[in-house]
Design an enzyme around this catalytic site. Structure first.
Site, PDB file in Angstrom:
ATOM      1  CG  ASP A  21      -2.059   0.959   1.128  1.00 40.81           C
ATOM      2  OD1 ASP A  21      -2.352   1.427   0.007  1.00 40.81           O
ATOM      3  OD2 ASP A  21      -2.664   1.271   2.171  1.00 40.81           O
ATOM      4  CG  HIS A  38      -0.458   2.211  -9.362  1.00 37.88           C
ATOM      5  ND1 HIS A  38      -0.599   1.852  -8.046  1.00 37.88           N
ATOM      6  CD2 HIS A  38      -1.595   2.885  -9.697  1.00 37.88           C
ATOM      7  CE1 HIS A  38      -1.769   2.294  -7.602  1.00 37.88           C
ATOM      8  NE2 HIS A  38      -2.389   2.925  -8.581  1.00 37.88           N
ATOM      9  CD  GLU A  68     -13.393  -4.727  -0.931  1.00 36.26           C
ATOM     10  OE1 GLU A  68     -12.237  -5.171  -1.120  1.00 36.26           O
ATOM     11  OE2 GLU A  68     -14.340  -5.438  -0.555  1.00 36.26           O
ATOM     12  CG  LEU A 132       8.502 -17.899  -3.104  1.00 32.94           C
ATOM     13  CD1 LEU A 132       8.205 -17.851  -1.610  1.00 32.94           C
ATOM     14  CD2 LEU A 132       9.170 -16.582  -3.525  1.00 32.94           C
TER      15      LEU A 132
HETATM   16  C1  IPE Z   1      -5.544  -2.695  -0.138  1.00 28.15           C
HETATM   17  O1  IPE Z   1      -5.138  -1.378  -0.349  1.00 28.15           O
HETATM   18  C2  IPE Z   1      -5.548  -3.447  -1.430  1.00 28.15           C
HETATM   19  C3  IPE Z   1      -4.247  -3.686  -2.038  1.00 28.15           C
HETATM   20  C4  IPE Z   1      -3.089  -3.386  -1.522  1.00 28.15           C
HETATM   21  C5  IPE Z   1      -4.286  -4.316  -3.314  1.00 28.15           C
HETATM   22  P1  IPE Z   1      -6.193  -0.197  -0.480  1.00 28.15           P
HETATM   23  O2  IPE Z   1      -5.422   1.051  -0.629  1.00 28.15           O
HETATM   24  O3  IPE Z   1      -7.179  -0.515  -1.546  1.00 28.15           O
HETATM   25  O4  IPE Z   1      -6.908  -0.271   0.924  1.00 28.15           O
HETATM   26  P2  IPE Z   1      -7.890   0.742   1.669  1.00 28.15           P
HETATM   27  O5  IPE Z   1      -9.108   0.878   0.822  1.00 28.15           O
HETATM   28  O6  IPE Z   1      -7.167   2.032   1.837  1.00 28.15           O
HETATM   29  O7  IPE Z   1      -8.168   0.089   2.977  1.00 28.15           O
HETATM   30  C1  IPE Z   2      -1.520   0.273  -3.344  1.00 27.23           C
HETATM   31  O1  IPE Z   2      -1.336   1.651  -3.373  1.00 27.23           O
HETATM   32  C2  IPE Z   2      -1.788  -0.309  -4.709  1.00 27.23           C
HETATM   33  C3  IPE Z   2      -3.167  -0.811  -4.887  1.00 27.23           C
HETATM   34  C4  IPE Z   2      -4.112  -0.794  -3.999  1.00 27.23           C
HETATM   35  C5  IPE Z   2      -3.469  -1.373  -6.189  1.00 27.23           C
HETATM   36  P1  IPE Z   2      -2.555   2.656  -3.396  1.00 27.23           P
HETATM   37  O2  IPE Z   2      -2.930   2.893  -4.812  1.00 27.23           O
HETATM   38  O3  IPE Z   2      -3.647   2.179  -2.522  1.00 27.23           O
HETATM   39  O4  IPE Z   2      -1.879   3.963  -2.783  1.00 27.23           O
HETATM   40  P2  IPE Z   2      -2.496   4.945  -1.703  1.00 27.23           P
HETATM   41  O5  IPE Z   2      -2.975   4.126  -0.569  1.00 27.23           O
HETATM   42  O6  IPE Z   2      -3.609   5.677  -2.380  1.00 27.23           O
HETATM   43  O7  IPE Z   2      -1.358   5.828  -1.336  1.00 27.23           O
HETATM   44 MG    MG Z   3      -4.063   2.407  -0.560  1.00 25.85          MG
END
Ligand code: IPE
Ligand code: IPE
Ligand code: MG
Length: 251
Positions: A21, A38, A68, A132
């Site tokens: 995240d 990303h 989600e 792995l």
């Molecule tokens: C969780 O991250 C999903 C992934 C890392 C793929 P999100 O960024 O979507 O989570 P929330 O919505 O902030 O909890």
């Molecule tokens: C995690 O980073 C990647 C996915 C959930 C696909 P985010 O895109 O959620 O990045 P933040 O949380 O908005 O910083």
């Molecule tokens: Mg996120």
């Protein structure tokens, strides 16, 4: 490497799960669009896979896209899907060479065909690898997984293949997408958020949780190794007392 030597002296978690995240915030800090985060997150994925392999972890499960996440803007979803396909193509050889087996979990009805085809190719190519097991959670939601398991068990009950009395934790486990994997020992989440976001709810019943403020694109092997070392210093009691753990060989 020092950290790796230290890891090798202790018990290594069998199954590590990672909530990757913070890509969006990483990009924002640099005044760039979210997709820039990303793109830069791919390197951290590579680092994590290598670190898991070097540590002797047997299963690594990465949360790449949640059920989600389909609610995100279409353009962001498209970039994520394209990145997945291009990265898979680039990394396939190296995964295979390093004896890594790829598998995916999630509800894949919504995934574009090009993603499914790309995944299937690498899954087939790496299916006999043993060092792995790398599991990508893609269009994955733990509640959806549990609903799916309940439906499949119910179908077997209706057909008379399973009786209600037979339902136990093993049967439920065997109907989850993760049925081939051991329980999660260690779950890592980057970006400072302390929540699970619908990831492996059943499988983390006794996992140790490691939260770090590092944003995903900045996550390195060293961060992974440090999480493992922290894990190795925790006494896992599984409901027993400390004295019981120290006097018994069995956990
Ligand atoms: C969780 O991250 C999903 C992934 C890392 C793929 P999100 O960024 O979507 O989570 P929330 O919505 O902030 O909890
Ligand atoms: C995690 O980073 C990647 C996915 C959930 C696909 P985010 O895109 O959620 O990045 P933040 O949380 O908005 O910083
Ligand atoms: Mg996120």
């Amino acid at each position: 490497m020092d950290l790796l030597n230290e890891i090798k002296k202790g018990v290594v978690p069998q199954h590590v799960a990672v909530i990757m995240d913070g890509n969006g915030r990483w990009a924002k800090q640099k005044g760039m669009p979210r997709v820039f985060g990303h793109k830069n997150g791919v390197k951290a994925v590579r680092e994590t896979i290598e670190a898991a392999r070097n540590s002797g972890v047997k299963a690594l499960t990465l949360y790449a896209f949640s059920t989600e996440n389909w609610k995100r803007p279409k353009t962001e979803i498209k970039t994520l899907m394209t990145l997945l396909v291009t990265s898979l193509k680039k990394e396939a050889k190296s995964l295979d060479k390093n004896n890594i087996k790829l598998q995916v979990i999630g509800n894949h009805d919504l995934l574009p065909k090009v993603v499914i085809d790309g995944l299937n190719k690498v899954i087939e190519q790496t299916k006999n690898n043993t060092a792995l097991t790398l599991t990508l959670a893609l269009s994955y939601g733990s509640r959806e997984e549990i609903v799916n398991a309940v439906k499949n068990i119910s179908k077997k009950i209706v057909k008379g293949q399973v009786s209600i009395e037979e339902i136990d934790e093993n049967i439920i486990n065997n109907h989850l997408y993760t049925f081939t994997l051991p329980d999660v020992d260690l779950m890592i989440r980057t970006s400072g958020e302390k929540r699970i976001s619908n990831f492996l709810l059943w499988q983390i019943a006794y996992a140790e949780l490691h939260f770090t403020d590092v944003l995903w694109p900045d996550f390195t092997k060293k961060d992974f190794y440090n999480a493992i070392i922290e894990f190795q210093h925790i006494e896992r009691r599984f409901g027993k007392t400390s004295a019981q753990i120290r006097t018994s060989n069995e956990i």
